[in-house]
Design an enzyme around this catalytic site. Structure first.
Site, mmCIF file in Angstrom:
data_model
loop_
_atom_site.group_PDB
_atom_site.id
_atom_site.type_symbol
_atom_site.label_atom_id
_atom_site.label_comp_id
_atom_site.label_asym_id
_atom_site.label_seq_id
_atom_site.Cartn_x
_atom_site.Cartn_y
_atom_site.Cartn_z
ATOM 1 N N GLU A 251 0.883 -1.177 0.000
ATOM 2 C CA GLU A 251 0.000 0.000 0.000
ATOM 3 C C GLU A 251 0.912 1.216 0.000
ATOM 4 O O GLU A 251 1.458 1.584 1.037
ATOM 5 C CB GLU A 251 -0.885 0.008 1.251
ATOM 6 C CG GLU A 251 -1.841 -1.150 1.360
ATOM 7 C CD GLU A 251 -2.932 -1.121 0.311
ATOM 8 O OE1 GLU A 251 -3.025 -0.146 -0.464
ATOM 9 O OE2 GLU A 251 -3.701 -2.098 0.252
ATOM 10 N N CYS A 285 -2.432 8.823 2.199
ATOM 11 C CA CYS A 285 -1.884 8.325 0.937
ATOM 12 C C CYS A 285 -2.839 8.499 -0.236
ATOM 13 O O CYS A 285 -2.423 8.732 -1.353
ATOM 14 C CB CYS A 285 -1.543 6.856 1.095
ATOM 15 S SG CYS A 285 -2.931 5.938 1.739
HETATM 16 P P1 NDP Z 1 8.313 4.940 4.553
HETATM 17 O O1 NDP Z 1 8.237 4.291 3.238
HETATM 18 O O2 NDP Z 1 9.479 5.798 4.862
HETATM 19 O O3 NDP Z 1 8.278 3.844 5.705
HETATM 20 C C1 NDP Z 1 7.244 2.887 5.799
HETATM 21 C C2 NDP Z 1 7.647 1.822 6.784
HETATM 22 O O4 NDP Z 1 8.664 1.002 6.216
HETATM 23 C C3 NDP Z 1 8.231 2.364 8.080
HETATM 24 O O5 NDP Z 1 7.806 1.532 9.143
HETATM 25 C C4 NDP Z 1 9.711 2.257 7.837
HETATM 26 O O6 NDP Z 1 10.441 2.228 9.015
HETATM 27 C C5 NDP Z 1 9.790 0.957 7.090
HETATM 28 N N1 NDP Z 1 10.994 0.769 6.277
HETATM 29 C C6 NDP Z 1 11.819 1.707 5.759
HETATM 30 N N2 NDP Z 1 12.808 1.125 5.027
HETATM 31 C C7 NDP Z 1 12.588 -0.209 5.075
HETATM 32 C C8 NDP Z 1 13.246 -1.347 4.503
HETATM 33 N N3 NDP Z 1 14.335 -1.229 3.724
HETATM 34 N N4 NDP Z 1 12.743 -2.576 4.754
HETATM 35 C C9 NDP Z 1 11.639 -2.715 5.516
HETATM 36 N N5 NDP Z 1 10.986 -1.690 6.084
HETATM 37 C C10 NDP Z 1 11.440 -0.442 5.869
HETATM 38 O O7 NDP Z 1 6.949 5.734 4.692
HETATM 39 P P2 NDP Z 1 6.458 6.706 5.830
HETATM 40 O O8 NDP Z 1 6.393 6.033 7.136
HETATM 41 O O9 NDP Z 1 7.262 7.945 5.719
HETATM 42 O O10 NDP Z 1 4.953 6.963 5.382
HETATM 43 C C11 NDP Z 1 4.590 7.836 4.373
HETATM 44 C C12 NDP Z 1 4.343 7.099 3.082
HETATM 45 O O11 NDP Z 1 3.417 6.055 3.267
HETATM 46 C C13 NDP Z 1 3.734 7.997 2.036
HETATM 47 O O12 NDP Z 1 4.448 7.889 0.827
HETATM 48 C C14 NDP Z 1 2.326 7.476 1.842
HETATM 49 O O13 NDP Z 1 1.797 7.652 0.597
HETATM 50 C C15 NDP Z 1 2.453 6.062 2.229
HETATM 51 N N6 NDP Z 1 1.186 5.584 2.739
HETATM 52 C C16 NDP Z 1 0.456 4.711 1.984
HETATM 53 C C17 NDP Z 1 -0.767 4.281 2.401
HETATM 54 C C18 NDP Z 1 -1.543 3.309 1.595
HETATM 55 O O14 NDP Z 1 -2.384 2.625 2.138
HETATM 56 N N7 NDP Z 1 -1.327 3.171 0.311
HETATM 57 C C19 NDP Z 1 -1.338 4.721 3.672
HETATM 58 C C20 NDP Z 1 -0.488 5.605 4.404
HETATM 59 C C21 NDP Z 1 0.733 6.026 3.934
HETATM 60 P P3 NDP Z 1 10.891 3.584 9.716
HETATM 61 O O15 NDP Z 1 9.811 4.595 9.545
HETATM 62 O O16 NDP Z 1 11.041 3.162 11.119
HETATM 63 O O17 NDP Z 1 12.144 3.979 9.006
#
Ligand code: NDP
Length: 485
Positions: A251, A285
């Site tokens: 997502e 998102c």
């Molecule tokens: P990120 O992509 O930065 O992070 C998402 C999650 O993935 C976090 O828990 C992060 O950890 C983790 N993560 C980061 N790198 C890795 C990796 N290499 N392997 C595994 N896990 C990893 O997104 P944000 O948290 O900044 O959220 C914002 C984004 O989420 C926006 O782009 C938005 O569009 C999207 N979003 C999508 C939704 C949907 O349903 N389609 C709903 C809500 C948001 P950590 O943060 O601890 O680094």
């Protein structure tokens, strides 16, 4: 502070809170003040191993229970979440900065909806019988095993439940890693599930940054990964999961179009555009951040929009009157301010907003740019903040072509009084979650998810069952086997 935001421990593993202070400390910041309200510690490799081992050990027994028994626990947890909605909403507000007026209405309640809905479905999950003459095939709907959920920071309670509820209903175990920005709420979800009778080890929460997420994704004990996050993270996680042929749900982000035709009810269209851009301070998102407004009504639309935005109550998110809160973090606020500057430099017309508020915390004004063109950065990249780009159009065909000219495909919306046009346009828009004369409704009964770079798979609805289970087909021969030799 009357409300205790410090969790009992950083992780929830095998039915209990677990602490390990040798992990990297993660300060939890209240976005409305910038003050630290709790500390958790990132999971060490030992903690990650403990969580995966307990999930792996517990999962088979959970899968061996009947769906009705599993569902009963999920539905009990749903009731408990509703009973505790106030406390959970206060915590969600501390974790994210979103106004209590929002969190009391949509966060724990949406999580409870998911637990109730999938709890209700759990007892109805079946395979099928396929008669082939005398022989027959039957299918068994089986769980995948241990599923990993990785959450974004905008809806921590909801994401923990949207992933956990279907996973558990299907007989899987889950290890969930919240965003390091919002680590508090998922722990409460785990606590409630276990109070409701969930066996130890079936729903675990570990804290950490991306590297903890990455170590979960690559562990051979994990069968599936469901990520809510950005497109760049999605690409990394998808690739890592593919190396071991794991199932995935992605997502991801969006830059969704909202098309407003000149026959639309103006106030409804303005209301839709507000919901599509400013709820949760724009950190959603599926937001419709490219608002295509027919040139004939553009100025009337902007005038009404500006009037209504001036009624936004920006302030302490704990105050029930507040309906517009801070950004989740200083970092995210700076990212958004940078985009606002780019919009101004590229020649977009700043209609309202555009500034940081002169107060503690990470507050931005709701911001609207008009005269935005398709090539501008603010029309192409996901900003993830309260910034609406208004673009003009003159014909239906043009609006559809331009709306689709993006790598994203999460959502799309249309406002028109012409019903056939509404359906005709939506059918041509390349997006997974669409709206006619509405925006951003996400009931658990409806599939939610994106096309193109916005993701794969669907959350919610019966569709999610397919993403948390697999079919085994069994051919049964009733007569003798005929072999060639
Ligand atoms: P990120 O992509 O930065 O992070 C998402 C999650 O993935 C976090 O828990 C992060 O950890 C983790 N993560 C980061 N790198 C890795 C990796 N290499 N392997 C595994 N896990 C990893 O997104 P944000 O948290 O900044 O959220 C914002 C984004 O989420 C926006 O782009 C938005 O569009 C999207 N979003 C999508 C939704 C949907 O349903 N389609 C709903 C809500 C948001 P950590 O943060 O601890 O680094």
């Amino acid at each position: 502070m009357s409300y205790d935001t410090q969790p009992k421990a950083s992780h929830f593993i095998d039915g209990a809170y677990v602490e390990d202070t040798s992990g990297v400390p993660i300060p939890v910041i209240f976005p409305a003040t910038g003050k630290q309200i709790a500390t958790v510690y990132a999971a060490t490799p030992a903690i990650v191993d403990q969580a995966l081992a307990s999930a792996h050990r517990a999962q088979r027994q959970w899968a061996a229970m009947s769906g009705t028994e599993r569902g009963r626990i999920l539905r009990r947890a749903a009731d408990m979440m509703r009973d505790r909605n106030h406390d959970l909403s206060v915590l969600e507000t501390y974790d994210t900065g979103k106004p209590y007026q929002e969190t009391i209405a949509v966060d724990a309640t949406s999580g409870a909806d998911a637990l109730e809905y999938f709890g209700g479905l759990a007892g109805s999950l079946t395979g099928e019988h396929i008669q082939l003459g005398e022989d027959w095939v039957y299918t068994r709907r089986e769980p995948l095993g241990v599923c990993v959920g990785i959450g974004a920071w905008n809806y921590p309670t909801q994401i923990a439940c949207w992933k956990g509820a279907p996973a558990l209903a299907c007989g899987n175990a889950m290890v969930f890693k919240p965003s390091e920005m919002t680590p508090l709420c998922a722990l409460k979800v785990a606590e409630i599930l276990h109070e409701a009778g969930l066996p130890a080890g079936i729903y675990n929460v570990v804290q950490g940054l991306g590297e903890v997420g990455a170590s979960l994704v690559t562990d051979p004990r994990v069968a599936k990964v469901s990520l809510t996050g950005s497109v760049p993270t999605g690409k990394k996680v998808y690739a890592a999961a593919a190396a071991q042929m794991k199932h995935v749900t992605m997502e991801l982000g969006g830059k969704s179009p909202l098309i407003i035709f000149d026959d639309a009810d103006l106030d409804n269209a303005v209301g839709g555009a507000i919901l599509a851009n400013f709820y949760s301070s724009g950190q959603v998102c599926s937001n419709g951040t490219r608002v295509f407004v027919h040139e004939g009504i553009k100025e009337a639309f902007l005038k009404r929009l500006t009037e209504r935005l001036s009624n936004a109550v920006i302030g302490d998110p704990m105050d029930e009157a507040t309906n517009f809160g801070p950004m989740v973090s200083e970092k995210q606020m700076k990212i958004v301010l940078d985009y606002i500057e780019k919009g101004e430099n590229e020649g977009a017309r700043l209609v309202t907003g555009g500034k940081r508020l002169n107060r503690d915390g990470f507050y931005l004004q709701p911001t609207v740019f008009a005269d935005v063109t398709d090539d501008m950065i603010i029309a192409r990249e996901e900003i993830f903040g309260p910034v609406m780009a208004v673009l003009d159009f003159s014909s239906e065909e043009e609006a559809i072509t331009r709306a689709n000219a993006t790598e994203f495909g999460l959502s799309a919306g249309v406002f028109t009084r012409d019903l056939s046009r509404g359906h005709r346009v939506i059918a041509q828009l390349e997006a997974g979650s669409c709206f006619i004369n509405s925006y951003n409704d996400a009931p658990v009964e409806a599939p939610f998810g994106g096309t193109k770079m916005s993701g794969v798979g669907r959350e919610n609805s019966k569709a999610a069952i397919n993403h948390y289970s697999q079919l085994k087909s069994v051919y049964v021969r009733m007569g003798d086997v005929e072999a060639p030799y």
